[in-house]
Motif scaffolding. Structure first.
Motif, short mmCIF file in Angstrom:
data_model
loop_
_atom_site.label_atom_id
_atom_site.label_comp_id
_atom_site.label_asym_id
_atom_site.label_seq_id
_atom_site.Cartn_x
_atom_site.Cartn_y
_atom_site.Cartn_z
N LEU A 121 11.63 5.64 -4.24
CA LEU A 121 11.03 6.95 -4.02
C LEU A 121 10.66 7.13 -2.55
N PRO A 122 11.16 8.15 -1.88
CA PRO A 122 10.78 8.39 -0.48
C PRO A 122 9.29 8.71 -0.38
N VAL A 123 8.62 8.09 0.56
CA VAL A 123 7.18 8.30 0.76
C VAL A 123 6.93 8.61 2.23
N VAL A 124 6.15 9.64 2.48
CA VAL A 124 5.74 9.96 3.85
C VAL A 124 4.23 9.79 3.94
N VAL A 125 3.78 8.96 4.89
CA VAL A 125 2.36 8.69 5.06
C VAL A 125 1.87 9.39 6.32
N GLY A 126 0.68 9.95 6.25
CA GLY A 126 0.12 10.68 7.38
C GLY A 126 -0.95 9.88 8.10
N GLU A 127 -0.94 9.96 9.41
CA GLU A 127 -1.98 9.31 10.20
C GLU A 127 -3.32 10.02 10.01
N VAL A 128 -4.38 9.24 9.92
CA VAL A 128 -5.71 9.85 9.96
C VAL A 128 -6.00 10.27 11.40
N PHE A 129 -6.91 11.22 11.56
CA PHE A 129 -7.23 11.73 12.89
C PHE A 129 -7.85 10.62 13.75
N ASP A 130 -7.47 10.59 15.00
CA ASP A 130 -7.95 9.57 15.92
C ASP A 130 -9.30 9.99 16.51
N ASN A 131 -10.37 9.47 15.90
CA ASN A 131 -11.70 9.76 16.43
C ASN A 131 -12.27 8.56 17.17
N GLY A 132 -11.41 7.56 17.43
CA GLY A 132 -11.84 6.37 18.16
C GLY A 132 -12.41 5.28 17.29
N LYS A 133 -12.53 5.51 15.97
CA LYS A 133 -13.14 4.53 15.08
C LYS A 133 -12.20 4.12 13.94
N ARG A 134 -10.94 4.53 14.02
CA ARG A 134 -10.03 4.27 12.90
C ARG A 134 -8.76 3.56 13.37
N VAL A 147 3.26 0.26 8.05
CA VAL A 147 3.92 0.46 6.75
C VAL A 147 5.18 1.30 6.93
N ALA A 148 5.08 2.37 7.72
CA ALA A 148 6.25 3.23 7.95
C ALA A 148 7.33 2.50 8.74
N ALA A 149 6.92 1.69 9.71
CA ALA A 149 7.89 0.99 10.55
C ALA A 149 8.63 -0.10 9.77
N GLY A 150 8.00 -0.64 8.73
CA GLY A 150 8.58 -1.76 8.02
C GLY A 150 9.40 -1.39 6.80
N ASP A 151 9.56 -0.11 6.50
CA ASP A 151 10.27 0.30 5.29
C ASP A 151 11.08 1.55 5.61
#
Length: 740
Positions: free
Chosen positions: A218-231, A241-245
């Protein structure tokens, strides 16, 4: 903070108008797409940024309109879209919002659908969205073990259930579909997780989703959480995960903005992210429709409904059990012909509260402490038990009941999502009072009484229970249901409409055989249980009252059973003519049996056949054994684990019952356990296919050979030749005592 305040002010000002316009458009548009269609299905899951916090009022008028070629099934427990609806903004439940859908917010689904349809104008989309703000992958979305809901997080279970419900509805509508991909946006609640831990958890989630929907790649697209400097750790994990699959795509949050301090994307960013999800999804290898599992192979996406019917004090005076030749039960007999009839099923305590406490928890009385009709005897094991409706409710079922399910009707209100209205329960009372109470005083007030009532149709509690059950079956449900109906008759007072009495000729009715010296070979405890309560329930009291009273009570019992049969027949007829017919398991049982003078006893609560034998019928769609009879000695305690198996639920670990699911396909299959029944603490009965063995608390015994003595008139316990048989059966009692 300033931008957050403006967003809130706009929400309060514009929300009512937006909801009104959108709802009207939704109703019009949905009618237009109700014909059978072919859909590309996409799954949307995660926490608040997938649920959506973009303000719908920021969209253009065109963007606020419902889609013509895209529908959405939304479920954020306990809220839902109530089935498939045309895709439009508003399927989101922001914190503090207490109104109905559509809400003032939206998520990435709007931009995603618009972009996908622009790229593929000849396709139609169906989006299944299950998201929850504040949920974590560590706990709420924990994928656990496939097929073991107890190992999975609540949000994951809810999402799988949402997929089942949504795809089931598509099938029922006649639509065809293929699950094309999944969108995932989550991680804000896991910001303290290390990169390695979050990466492992997300990879496990993707694997489990693919297994549960039956699409290995099943194709899956994952979204980055917003970069607030703490994540940083979570963002790095998502990227890894996206780079490895090669079947996982990535959506960057670069260039997006939030309307609150660094967490929730604003309306333009939600549209942008939706477009990015679309672009990333279209770059992934998407299986062609022919590579998808066929609908018939996707049965793991639909859970069966459960209709659980209980009948109070019903013995084997039912046509299919042959306990009395005068029984008129055409509806129960028809159900038995469509099902597996267990003709040697037995309760675990022959008393209302104790029996129901046992089969609703899957525990013996020796574990719950409940041997009588008093809740005061319940121990900690009973109070901490996962009762059957609670367990089904926790696994995505809508639980509903009316009538006598527990001794006090529904048990605790918290057990159920919906409880039907109250009734007169065992009433109406005889117009001239209860006969035995008039004769023997207040000690007999709950004993034997009857009346043929002049009452309008629909006036009996059991008729009202049937009518309510039919209402529930006629309703549309956005999740599988566990519907329990508890009928009161033939419990005393044996009152029923006169028309049911008129079905029988009292003078020609067959009375049960009674052996005058039947109690002579019964141990002292058993004799005392009968004779010391003569004013209430012994045959002697019936004879004292009137020479004809026994025949009158037999007549009344038949009439009450006929009433219940009629009520149950109405429910089953509506079920069979409803959309739920092919996906509903029916379980019907009586809580125990009933004496009508046998062993010189009336009513129940004894260790003998008339008290313990219960009606048990199980109809499972497409079961190979339907239409057959099983002679295996199952107990009512086995219903709970069996239903859990049939519904693909992992049962609680402390159940003492065993699943008899295999007997539904092969009623003659092996079953090596007898039925165990208790009468007060320390007094136990073992019923095997041929024998009934009773051991009282003082060590005295009874043994009956049902092949040669079906009336249990000859106690063989004193025969030295029976020592091996007694020892074999006594071992089950010892095992039960050791288990507790």
């Amino acid at each position: 903070m300033k931008s957050k305040l403006k967003e809130s002010e706009m929400t309060q000002t514009l929300a009512p108008a937006i909801r009104g316009v959108m709802l009207a458009c939704t109703l019009i548009a949905f009618h237009a797409v109700s014909a059978a269609e072919e859909y590309d299905v996409y799954l949307l899951a995660g926490q608040s940024n997938m649920d959506g916090r973009g303000l719908a009022s920021k969209l253009t008028e065109e963007q606020q309109q419902p889609f013509e070629d895209a529908i959405l099934f939304y479920r954020n427990v306990p809220h839902s879209s109530e089935g498939w609806q045309p895709l439009a903004p508003g399927f989101s439940m922001p914190p503090g919002y207490k109104g109905e859908l559509p809400s003032p917010k939206f998520g990435p689904e709007i931009g995603f659908a618009r972009s996908m349809l622009q790229a593929n104008p000849d396709r139609k989309l169906a989006l299944i969205k299950g998201s929850k703000g504040g949920s974590s992958l560590r706990v709420d979305w924990k994928p656990g073990v496939q097929g073991d809901p107890s190992s999975q997080g609540q949000r994951y279970r809810d999402f799988i259930e949402t997929i089942r419900m949504a795809t089931k509805e598509l099938v029922q509508r006649g639509d065809s579909f293929a699950i094309r991909g999944m969108l995932w946006h989550q991680g804000e609640s896991d910001s303290k997780s290390s990169t390695e831990v979050y990466q492992r958890r997300l990879e496990e989630l993707i694997v489990r989703i693919r297994e549960d929907v039956g699409v290995p790649e099943l194709p899956v697209v994952v979204g980055e959480v917003f970069d607030n400097g703490k994540r940083d750790s979570v963002r790095a994990a998502i990227q890894a995960v996206a780079a490895g699959d090669s079947t996982v795509g990535l959506v960057s949050s670069e260039g997006t903005q939030t309307w609150d301090p660094g967490t929730h994307f604003d309306a333009p960013s939600q549209l942008l992210l939706g477009e990015r999800y679309s672009a990333a999804m279209r770059e992934l290898p998407i299986p062609e429709p022919g590579e998808m599992p066929a609908i018939s192979e996707q049965s793991n996406l639909t859970k069966p409904n459960v209709l659980f019917i209980t009948v109070d004090d019903l013995n084997d005076w039912v046509g299919c059990l042959g306990g009395n030749p005068d029984a008129q039960t055409p509806n129960l007999d028809r159900l038995a012909q469509q099902s597996v009839l267990f003709n040697n099923a037995h309760c675990q305590v022959a008393l209302c509260y104790a029996s129901r406490a046992s089969f609703m928890t899957g525990m013996y009385a020796s574990k719950t402490g409940i041997y009588n009709n008093s809740s005061k005897s319940a121990n900690e094991a009973y109070r901490q038990a996962k009762h059957m409706p609670v367990w089904f409710g926790e696994h995505g079922y809508r639980t509903m009941c009316m009538g006598k399910i527990y001794h006090n009707d529904h048990g605790k209100k918290a057990y159920w999502d919906e409880i039907g209205p109250k009734t007169l329960r065992w009433g109406p009372e005889p117009p001239n009072g209860r006969q035995f109470a008039e004769r023997f005083g207040k000690d007999a007030q709950d004993s034997l009484a009857w009346a043929a009532l002049d009452i309008e149709e629909g006036g009996m509690p059991d008729e009202q229970i049937a009518a309510w059950g039919i209402e529930k079956l006629n309703e549309q449900h956005d999740q599988p249901f566990f519907l329990s109906l508890g009928f009161y008759k033939p419990h005393t007072p044996m009152t029923a409409p006169k028309r049911y009495f008129d079905q029988f000729d009292r003078d020609s009715l067959t009375l049960p055989e009674i052996l005058e010296n039947d109690l002579d070979d019964v141990p002292e405890i058993g004799r005392r249980w009968v004779l010391d309560r003569s004013k209430l329930i012994a045959e002697e009291a019936v004879r004292q009252y009137s020479p004809t009273y026994r025949r009158e009570l037999v007549h009344a019992y038949h009439a009450c059973v006929a009433l219940v049969d009629d009520c149950i027949g109405q429910v089953l007829t509506h079920l069979d003519n409803s959309p739920h017919a092919d996906n509903t398991i029916v379980v019907l049982c009586s809580d125990h049996g009933w004496h009508l003078g046998e062993k010189h006893h009336w009513r129940k609560w004894m260790p003998w056949e008339e008290s313990t034998r219960s009606l048990l019928i199980v109809r499972t769609p497409n079961a190979a054994g339907n239409g057959s009879v099983s002679e295996r000695t199952v107990g009512l305690i086995d219903i709970y684990p069996t239903l859990a198996d049939l519904c693909n639920l992992s049962p609680p670990s402390d159940l003492q019952g065993l699943s008899f699911q295999h007997l539904l396909d092969n009623p003659k299959a092996a079953w090596d356990r007898p039925a165990l029944t208790s009468t007060k603490a320390g007094n136990h009965t073992v019923r095997s296919q041929r024998w009934r063995y009773i051991r009282y608390i003082d060590g005295s015994e009874e043994l009956y050979d049902h092949d040669n003595d079906p009336n249990e008139w000859h106690n063989l316990a004193g025969d030295p030749a029976m020592e091996a048989i007694k020892k074999q059966h006594a071992a089950w009692i010892d095992q039960l005592n050791q288990a507790d």
